[in-house]
Design an enzyme around this catalytic site. Sequence first.
Site, mmCIF file in Angstrom:
data_model
loop_
_atom_site.group_PDB
_atom_site.id
_atom_site.type_symbol
_atom_site.label_atom_id
_atom_site.label_comp_id
_atom_site.label_asym_id
_atom_site.label_seq_id
_atom_site.Cartn_x
_atom_site.Cartn_y
_atom_site.Cartn_z
ATOM 1 C CG HIS A 308 -32.775 6.808 -32.058
ATOM 2 N ND1 HIS A 308 -31.610 6.920 -32.550
ATOM 3 C CD2 HIS A 308 -33.114 5.315 -31.706
ATOM 4 C CE1 HIS A 308 -31.145 5.600 -32.507
ATOM 5 N NE2 HIS A 308 -31.920 4.584 -32.015
ATOM 6 C CG ASP A 366 -37.810 -0.128 -28.157
ATOM 7 O OD1 ASP A 366 -37.932 -1.070 -28.585
ATOM 8 O OD2 ASP A 366 -36.875 0.722 -27.816
HETATM 9 N N1 CMC Z 1 -40.124 12.710 -24.364
HETATM 10 C C1 CMC Z 1 -39.771 13.885 -24.077
HETATM 11 N N2 CMC Z 1 -38.891 14.537 -24.363
HETATM 12 C C2 CMC Z 1 -37.758 14.022 -24.772
HETATM 13 C C3 CMC Z 1 -37.770 12.783 -25.417
HETATM 14 C C4 CMC Z 1 -39.084 11.872 -24.994
HETATM 15 N N3 CMC Z 1 -39.234 10.660 -25.442
HETATM 16 N N4 CMC Z 1 -36.693 12.337 -25.856
HETATM 17 C C5 CMC Z 1 -35.926 13.160 -25.911
HETATM 18 N N5 CMC Z 1 -36.681 14.330 -25.421
HETATM 19 C C6 CMC Z 1 -36.196 15.902 -25.095
HETATM 20 C C7 CMC Z 1 -35.128 15.709 -24.017
HETATM 21 O O1 CMC Z 1 -35.793 16.149 -22.938
HETATM 22 C C8 CMC Z 1 -34.170 16.882 -24.453
HETATM 23 O O2 CMC Z 1 -34.763 18.065 -24.355
HETATM 24 P P1 CMC Z 1 -33.791 19.432 -23.892
HETATM 25 O O3 CMC Z 1 -32.767 19.619 -25.299
HETATM 26 O O4 CMC Z 1 -34.613 20.278 -23.725
HETATM 27 O O5 CMC Z 1 -33.041 18.923 -22.826
HETATM 28 C C9 CMC Z 1 -33.979 16.682 -26.129
HETATM 29 O O6 CMC Z 1 -35.253 15.935 -26.313
HETATM 30 C C10 CMC Z 1 -32.882 15.586 -26.499
HETATM 31 O O7 CMC Z 1 -32.937 14.604 -25.689
HETATM 32 P P2 CMC Z 1 -31.820 13.780 -25.150
HETATM 33 O O8 CMC Z 1 -32.204 12.883 -23.935
HETATM 34 O O9 CMC Z 1 -30.681 14.720 -24.832
HETATM 35 O O10 CMC Z 1 -31.374 12.854 -26.293
HETATM 36 P P3 CMC Z 1 -30.473 11.605 -26.231
HETATM 37 O O11 CMC Z 1 -29.917 11.386 -27.560
HETATM 38 O O12 CMC Z 1 -29.409 11.532 -25.340
HETATM 39 O O13 CMC Z 1 -31.660 10.486 -25.858
HETATM 40 C C11 CMC Z 1 -33.169 8.803 -25.894
HETATM 41 C C12 CMC Z 1 -32.204 9.624 -26.775
HETATM 42 C C13 CMC Z 1 -33.732 7.665 -26.920
HETATM 43 C C14 CMC Z 1 -32.791 8.157 -24.813
HETATM 44 C C15 CMC Z 1 -34.386 9.710 -25.729
HETATM 45 O O14 CMC Z 1 -34.926 10.272 -26.745
HETATM 46 C C16 CMC Z 1 -35.596 9.117 -24.742
HETATM 47 O O15 CMC Z 1 -35.421 8.888 -23.546
HETATM 48 N N6 CMC Z 1 -36.436 8.488 -25.323
HETATM 49 C C17 CMC Z 1 -37.594 7.549 -24.556
HETATM 50 C C18 CMC Z 1 -36.978 6.214 -24.247
HETATM 51 C C19 CMC Z 1 -37.033 5.465 -25.753
HETATM 52 O O16 CMC Z 1 -38.045 5.448 -26.181
HETATM 53 N N7 CMC Z 1 -35.874 4.552 -26.009
HETATM 54 C C20 CMC Z 1 -35.721 3.786 -27.150
HETATM 55 C C21 CMC Z 1 -34.708 4.320 -27.957
HETATM 56 S S1 CMC Z 1 -34.652 3.593 -29.520
HETATM 57 C C22 CMC Z 1 -34.303 1.903 -29.411
HETATM 58 C C23 CMC Z 1 -33.004 1.501 -28.498
HETATM 59 O O17 CMC Z 1 -32.171 2.187 -28.401
HETATM 60 O O18 CMC Z 1 -33.187 0.464 -27.970
#
Ligand code: CMC
Length: 431
Positions: A308, A366
Amino acid sequence: MTKEHCKLQMPNTSDVSNLEIQKGTLGPDVIDITKLYHEKSLFTYDPGFVSTASCRSKITYIDGDEGVLLYRGYPVEQLAKSSNFIEVAYLLLYGELPNKSMLNDFSESIIHHTMLNEGMLRLFNGFRYDAHPMAMVSAIVGSMSAYYHDTMDINSARAREIFAHRIIAKLPTIAAAAYKHSVGQPFMYPSNSLSYCENLLHMFFSVPAENNNIDPVAVEALDLLFILHADHEQNCSTSTVRMAGSSGANPYSAIAAGISALWGPAHGGANEAVLKMLVEIGSKKNIEKYIARAKDKDDPFRLMGFGHRVYKNYDPRAKIIRDMCHKVLNQKGRADSPLLELALALEDVALNDEYFIEKNLYPNVDFYSGIIYQALGIPTSMFTVMFAIGRTVGWVAHWREMITDPNGKISRPRQLYIGEKERNYINLDNR
Ligand code: CMC
């Protein structure tokens, strides 16, 4: 950007030290950069708004490090335990908990706005039988601006009020119509004798030939899920609603924009993606393989329902939903649900894995919600629509706050241009 360029543009400390610091009631202080461009000819660069407060808001507060979520100051755990969705909707919209008569009036108003204009119902016939429900729901909500002209004046407090009640009341009806269209069953009209969640289950699962027996545990589970999804401050879809609405667009269009933003798998679409992922993983013996894929930078696969932007701790909503999962599955006689067992095992492996520990990746809202929806008989493609029903309250609360903000401005970010410098057009023959 060259180093020389950097030097020329970098302000020295005295240039920016007089920027005003604003303090909220909770959370980090905020540097007010509103005058930065006029005074220093500088922009800030923050893709994804990682460090940017886009507005001032009184609605919801999240402490991502501690796993805290407050609606108008009330911890979500307390609301989940003791309140109900309609009361929470009132709280988010009006800022205070209602007394009995206020709550009664609000509930009555919502109940009396649940029917759809018949013309809107006919619109469903234009969709293919296999249209994704989110495509139908965003289109139908967008179409509301063509039906409810009495609420298009964004400067009228009365029009804004009717809009708010109308959209919250009609979302379950629209969702149910999308579902009925996809299964080829006749649409079921709402019933004023039923509560918000009872009505939703009735419109989904009753048929003209037979009324569905409404299961109280299903009602309790839906009500809880809607409370937990009701708001989450400046998330992607809420920011979209604010941004679309900031141009003065009518509120139905702004909400339709929010629904479209919610659909993405990084946001509300994750609940559908989690269930598909669990089905694909199939069994506990494959967990390690998928965890390895999630950690592989060359593989686009991510563990859906994990991570998140704000929470660097367990999402408080996920904890509550996980407990409700057990309750619903027990009641359905499916306490040993292989899907829940797989989800629990996956969570366990991920939470003990160095990669997930180091990056503070925990289950989010989720991760478990789809298991409940599935146990209630709601198809996977409807999961994000269910999220949209709850979140509509938050979208409306934020739209109202934005539209009545005396400092409100059209949202219009700037950019760091990295394209070609000015050059002359070359005639086709000379290229
Ligand atoms: N699986 C594997 N690696 C992950 C995941 C994951 N689910 N989420 C984040 N990471 C890694 C990502 O690769 C990055 O690594 P690095 O720093 O080495 O590049 C690090 O963790 C930080 O991730 P980010 O993508 O830069 O973080 P963000 O804040 O931009 O994204 C997120 C947050 C929710 C989009 C992301 O965690 C994600 O894609 N999760 C899976 C989708 C998901 O479950 N979404 C629902 C979110 S909660 C409800 C809502 O908002 O509706």
